[in-house]
Design an enzyme around this catalytic site. Structure first.
Site, mmCIF file in Angstrom:
data_model
loop_
_atom_site.group_PDB
_atom_site.id
_atom_site.type_symbol
_atom_site.label_atom_id
_atom_site.label_comp_id
_atom_site.label_asym_id
_atom_site.label_seq_id
_atom_site.Cartn_x
_atom_site.Cartn_y
_atom_site.Cartn_z
ATOM 1 N NE ARG A 59 -3.019 0.129 3.273
ATOM 2 C CZ ARG A 59 -4.219 0.675 3.241
ATOM 3 N NH1 ARG A 59 -5.163 0.108 2.550
ATOM 4 N NH2 ARG A 59 -4.480 1.786 3.908
ATOM 5 N NE ARG A 87 3.518 10.073 -4.954
ATOM 6 C CZ ARG A 87 2.867 10.449 -3.893
ATOM 7 N NH1 ARG A 87 3.402 11.301 -3.050
ATOM 8 N NH2 ARG A 87 1.657 9.988 -3.670
ATOM 9 N NE ARG A 105 -1.967 -5.449 16.497
ATOM 10 C CZ ARG A 105 -1.549 -5.785 17.696
ATOM 11 N NH1 ARG A 105 -2.024 -6.855 18.320
ATOM 12 N NH2 ARG A 105 -0.613 -5.092 18.302
ATOM 13 N NE ARG A 124 -2.774 5.704 12.305
ATOM 14 C CZ ARG A 124 -3.139 5.192 11.144
ATOM 15 N NH1 ARG A 124 -2.612 5.599 10.031
ATOM 16 N NH2 ARG A 124 -4.071 4.249 11.094
ATOM 17 C CD GLU A 134 -4.762 4.695 14.855
ATOM 18 O OE1 GLU A 134 -5.147 5.819 14.464
ATOM 19 O OE2 GLU A 134 -4.521 3.754 14.082
ATOM 20 C CE1 TYR A 171 -7.869 -0.815 7.162
ATOM 21 C CE2 TYR A 171 -7.775 -0.122 4.881
ATOM 22 C CZ TYR A 171 -7.767 0.189 6.218
ATOM 23 O OH TYR A 171 -7.678 1.498 6.613
ATOM 24 C CG ASP A 229 -8.939 2.841 1.972
ATOM 25 O OD1 ASP A 229 -8.827 2.945 3.209
ATOM 26 O OD2 ASP A 229 -7.955 2.804 1.208
HETATM 27 P P1 FAD Z 1 -18.391 -0.154 9.831
HETATM 28 O O1 FAD Z 1 -18.203 1.308 9.686
HETATM 29 O O2 FAD Z 1 -17.561 -0.866 10.815
HETATM 30 O O3 FAD Z 1 -19.937 -0.408 10.155
HETATM 31 C C1 FAD Z 1 -20.422 -1.641 10.611
HETATM 32 C C2 FAD Z 1 -21.418 -1.344 11.721
HETATM 33 O O4 FAD Z 1 -22.079 -2.559 12.057
HETATM 34 C C3 FAD Z 1 -20.777 -0.832 12.993
HETATM 35 O O5 FAD Z 1 -21.289 0.443 13.323
HETATM 36 C C4 FAD Z 1 -21.134 -1.872 14.037
HETATM 37 O O6 FAD Z 1 -21.417 -1.322 15.310
HETATM 38 C C5 FAD Z 1 -22.378 -2.505 13.432
HETATM 39 N N1 FAD Z 1 -22.643 -3.853 13.916
HETATM 40 C C6 FAD Z 1 -21.777 -4.903 13.903
HETATM 41 N N2 FAD Z 1 -22.371 -5.990 14.464
HETATM 42 C C7 FAD Z 1 -23.617 -5.612 14.829
HETATM 43 C C8 FAD Z 1 -24.675 -6.265 15.475
HETATM 44 N N3 FAD Z 1 -24.570 -7.530 15.883
HETATM 45 N N4 FAD Z 1 -25.815 -5.588 15.711
HETATM 46 C C9 FAD Z 1 -25.933 -4.291 15.337
HETATM 47 N N5 FAD Z 1 -24.952 -3.606 14.722
HETATM 48 C C10 FAD Z 1 -23.800 -4.254 14.475
HETATM 49 N N6 FAD Z 1 -10.885 4.485 4.888
HETATM 50 C C11 FAD Z 1 -10.544 5.492 4.044
HETATM 51 O O7 FAD Z 1 -11.070 5.571 2.929
HETATM 52 N N7 FAD Z 1 -9.646 6.465 4.433
HETATM 53 C C12 FAD Z 1 -9.038 6.468 5.654
HETATM 54 O O8 FAD Z 1 -8.228 7.354 5.961
HETATM 55 C C13 FAD Z 1 -9.372 5.395 6.554
HETATM 56 N N8 FAD Z 1 -8.805 5.345 7.774
HETATM 57 C C14 FAD Z 1 -9.122 4.327 8.624
HETATM 58 C C15 FAD Z 1 -8.511 4.312 9.865
HETATM 59 C C16 FAD Z 1 -8.793 3.290 10.770
HETATM 60 C C17 FAD Z 1 -8.121 3.288 12.109
HETATM 61 C C18 FAD Z 1 -9.711 2.258 10.385
HETATM 62 C C19 FAD Z 1 -10.005 1.134 11.328
HETATM 63 C C20 FAD Z 1 -10.335 2.288 9.153
HETATM 64 C C21 FAD Z 1 -10.038 3.318 8.247
HETATM 65 N N9 FAD Z 1 -10.660 3.385 6.998
HETATM 66 C C22 FAD Z 1 -10.316 4.414 6.132
HETATM 67 C C23 FAD Z 1 -11.642 2.371 6.551
HETATM 68 C C24 FAD Z 1 -13.103 2.772 6.815
HETATM 69 O O9 FAD Z 1 -13.304 2.957 8.188
HETATM 70 C C25 FAD Z 1 -14.038 1.645 6.292
HETATM 71 O O10 FAD Z 1 -13.837 1.443 4.923
HETATM 72 C C26 FAD Z 1 -15.547 1.907 6.480
HETATM 73 O O11 FAD Z 1 -15.844 2.645 7.611
HETATM 74 C C27 FAD Z 1 -16.251 0.571 6.532
HETATM 75 O O12 FAD Z 1 -17.653 0.702 6.556
HETATM 76 P P2 FAD Z 1 -18.583 -0.545 6.935
HETATM 77 O O13 FAD Z 1 -19.975 -0.084 6.813
HETATM 78 O O14 FAD Z 1 -18.150 -1.729 6.179
HETATM 79 O O15 FAD Z 1 -18.188 -0.899 8.444
HETATM 80 N N1 UDP Z 2 3.548 1.609 7.645
HETATM 81 C C1 UDP Z 2 4.847 1.750 8.088
HETATM 82 N N2 UDP Z 2 5.256 2.960 8.549
HETATM 83 C C2 UDP Z 2 4.447 4.043 8.564
HETATM 84 C C3 UDP Z 2 3.127 3.902 8.088
HETATM 85 C C4 UDP Z 2 2.698 2.663 7.648
HETATM 86 O O1 UDP Z 2 5.610 0.796 8.087
HETATM 87 O O2 UDP Z 2 4.877 5.137 9.000
HETATM 88 C C5 UDP Z 2 3.116 0.266 7.164
HETATM 89 C C6 UDP Z 2 2.496 -0.580 8.277
HETATM 90 O O3 UDP Z 2 2.856 -1.925 8.053
HETATM 91 C C7 UDP Z 2 1.011 -0.394 8.056
HETATM 92 C C8 UDP Z 2 0.922 -0.307 6.528
HETATM 93 O O4 UDP Z 2 2.130 0.379 6.155
HETATM 94 O O5 UDP Z 2 0.272 -1.468 8.565
HETATM 95 C C9 UDP Z 2 -0.292 0.458 6.012
HETATM 96 O O6 UDP Z 2 -0.306 1.722 6.617
HETATM 97 P P1 UDP Z 2 -1.372 2.853 6.274
HETATM 98 O O7 UDP Z 2 -1.061 4.045 7.122
HETATM 99 O O8 UDP Z 2 -1.407 3.051 4.812
HETATM 100 O O9 UDP Z 2 -2.759 2.175 6.671
HETATM 101 P P2 UDP Z 2 -3.771 2.379 7.903
HETATM 102 O O10 UDP Z 2 -3.135 1.806 9.102
HETATM 103 O O11 UDP Z 2 -4.027 3.848 8.010
HETATM 104 O O12 UDP Z 2 -4.958 1.616 7.491
#
Ligand code: FAD
Ligand code: UDP
Length: 372
Positions: free
Chosen positions: A174, A178, A251, A282, A302, A350, A352
């Site tokens: 991912r 550059r 995780r 972070r 985090e 995973y 986005d």
């Molecule tokens: P979720 O948003 O998890 O929704 C599922 C819902 O189902 C939850 O609210 C949960 O409570 C509910 N649920 C589960 N089981 C039950 C149950 N039994 N009864 C009732 N409700 C239930 N994407 C990006 O594009 N850019 C980013 O910068 C980015 N950063 C991220 C950073 C982190 C730390 C994480 C973890 C994810 C990130 N993502 C990012 C990904 C993004 O969060 C997801 O793509 C998106 O939110 C997923 O949507 P979803 O509807 O599949 O899941």
């Molecule tokens: N990563 C890393 N160093 C950094 C940022 C990310 O080695 O400073 C690696 C790490 O293995 C991480 C992966 O790149 O799990 C993806 O990171 P990214 O920030 O793109 O994803 P996010 O954790 O935001 O979903």
């Protein structure tokens, strides 16, 4: 006459469930959206404090190459021109991410792409492998030893709680490399943060639709199933089948939010902490996502954590063992009548945000197409 009150019971008010509910409502279907959390929006939910939108479940930056998805979200919110440009602190020095000419200058003093390429190519030749089998080998083959040791190894091992040699190679694919002085973390054409936070999008999607929070599907499954002709399930797929083929691993993360009585804590929205000496990966300073000028600031540390059933599942661990288990659940899901599985937990991937939106829109089209 309709026998059941709803066409669809949508379990999970995240982006998948909300887009599905919106689109089906537009097609004259009646939807009920439930979520076990106390709020709608799933992981993109923002909490307002001190006039700042707090990304409660970690930094969320919207980015996509898909014009259809970009136009879709722009119906509900106006996006600002935020460009994600994180930094990483390693042994007391701050480096730009993703790996680019600014990073290479800080590491080696190289000023031209040619100088930087020479060092990286030399290190790849010395430490890389033709067909990398784990994350360490993959990183050494992509960027060489210095970048791996300065900016990847310790961060990755904290993030995943495993040695880099025990992790699958794909995780690191991912990260872009550059040979320009460009600190934009993403390569996509469209990027930004919705002005007013992500709740604006969720509110727009779910306007006029029946919703219930603090309702866990599994605590009242039999009664809830009676409410609708079909179920859209966006929770954990193994939980839906009562873990009959075993438990999938994740995780987890712990977020520690802190209020500081100063205007600007770190000068950037995201700073990564590479070193193992820091337990967190972070620090997010939320106001910078929206160029905030508030007097105070809120930051979030985090911390990666092990997962068990009492914790939030954030990252699927897509190793061979879990993929084998998932395959069985996927087969079972394909046989389940009147249940649609979607979203990051039900698909054990995973995703986005833009991918989730695209996948939900496609699902709606598939169903509507087959009904016609
Ligand atoms: P979720 O948003 O998890 O929704 C599922 C819902 O189902 C939850 O609210 C949960 O409570 C509910 N649920 C589960 N089981 C039950 C149950 N039994 N009864 C009732 N409700 C239930 N994407 C990006 O594009 N850019 C980013 O910068 C980015 N950063 C991220 C950073 C982190 C730390 C994480 C973890 C994810 C990130 N993502 C990012 C990904 C993004 O969060 C997801 O793509 C998106 O939110 C997923 O949507 P979803 O509807 O599949 O899941
Ligand atoms: N990563 C890393 N160093 C950094 C940022 C990310 O080695 O400073 C690696 C790490 O293995 C991480 C992966 O790149 O799990 C993806 O990171 P990214 O920030 O793109 O994803 P996010 O954790 O935001 O979903």
């Amino acid at each position: 006459m309709r026998e059941k009150k709803y066409d669809y019971l949508i379990v999970g008010a995240g982006l998948f469930g909300s887009v599905f509910a919106h689109e089906m409502t537009k097609r004259s279907k009646k939807c009920l959206v439930i979520d076990k959390r106390t709020h709608l929006g799933g992981n993109v939910y923002c909490e307002q404090k001190e006039g700042i939108n707090i990304h409660k479940y970690g930094a969320h930056i919207f980015h996509t190459n898909d014009k259809r998805v970009w136009d879709y979200v722009n119906q509900f919110a106006t996006f600002n021109n935020y460009i994600n440009s994180p930094l990483s602190l390693s042994k007391g020095t701050l480096y730009n991410l993703p790996f680019n000419m600014n990073t290479f200058y800080k590491l080696w003093g190289t000023k031209t792409p040619e100088e930087a390429k020479e060092i990286i190519t030399e290190q790849i030749a010395k430490y890389g492998t033709k067909s990398p089998k784990n994350l360490e080998q993959q990183a050494l083959s992509l960027v060489g030893k210095d970048i791996y040791e300065t900016l990847i190894k310790e961060y990755t091992e904290k993030q995943w709680g495993k040695k880099a040699t025990e992790l699958p190679a794909f995780i690191i694919k991912r990260l872009p490399v550059r040979y320009t002085y460009n600190n934009n973390y993403f390569n996509d054409i469209y990027q930004g943060i919705p002005i007013g936070g992500y709740n604006t999008i969720i509110d727009g999607l779910l306007k006029g639709i029946d919703t219930k929070t603090s309702v866990d599907f599994f605590e009242d499954r039999a009664d809830l199933e009676l409410l609708a002709d079909a179920i859209v399930y966006t929770g954990k797929i193994d939980e839906f089948f009562d873990y009959k083929y075993g438990q999938l691993e994740y995780r987890s993360l712990r977020f520690e939010h802190e209020l500081h009585e100063i205007e600007n804590y770190q000068g950037n929205a995201v700073i990564n902490y590479n070193d193992a000496a820091y337990a967190f990966t972070r620090i997010i300073e939320h106001k910078h996502f929206e160029f905030g000028k508030q007097e105070k600031t809120i930051i979030t540390k985090e911390y990666p954590e092990g997962w068990n059933r009492s914790k939030e599942a954030y990252y699927p661990i897509n190793n061979d063992r879990n993929q084998e288990i998932f395959k069985k659940y996927k087969e079972a899901s394909q046989k389940s009548k009147n249940v649609i599985f979607g979203g990051r937990l039900a698909e054990y991937r995973y995703y986005d945000m833009h991918q989730i939106i695209a996948s939900s829109l496609t699902k709606v089209e598939e169903i509507s197409g087959s009904e016609r």
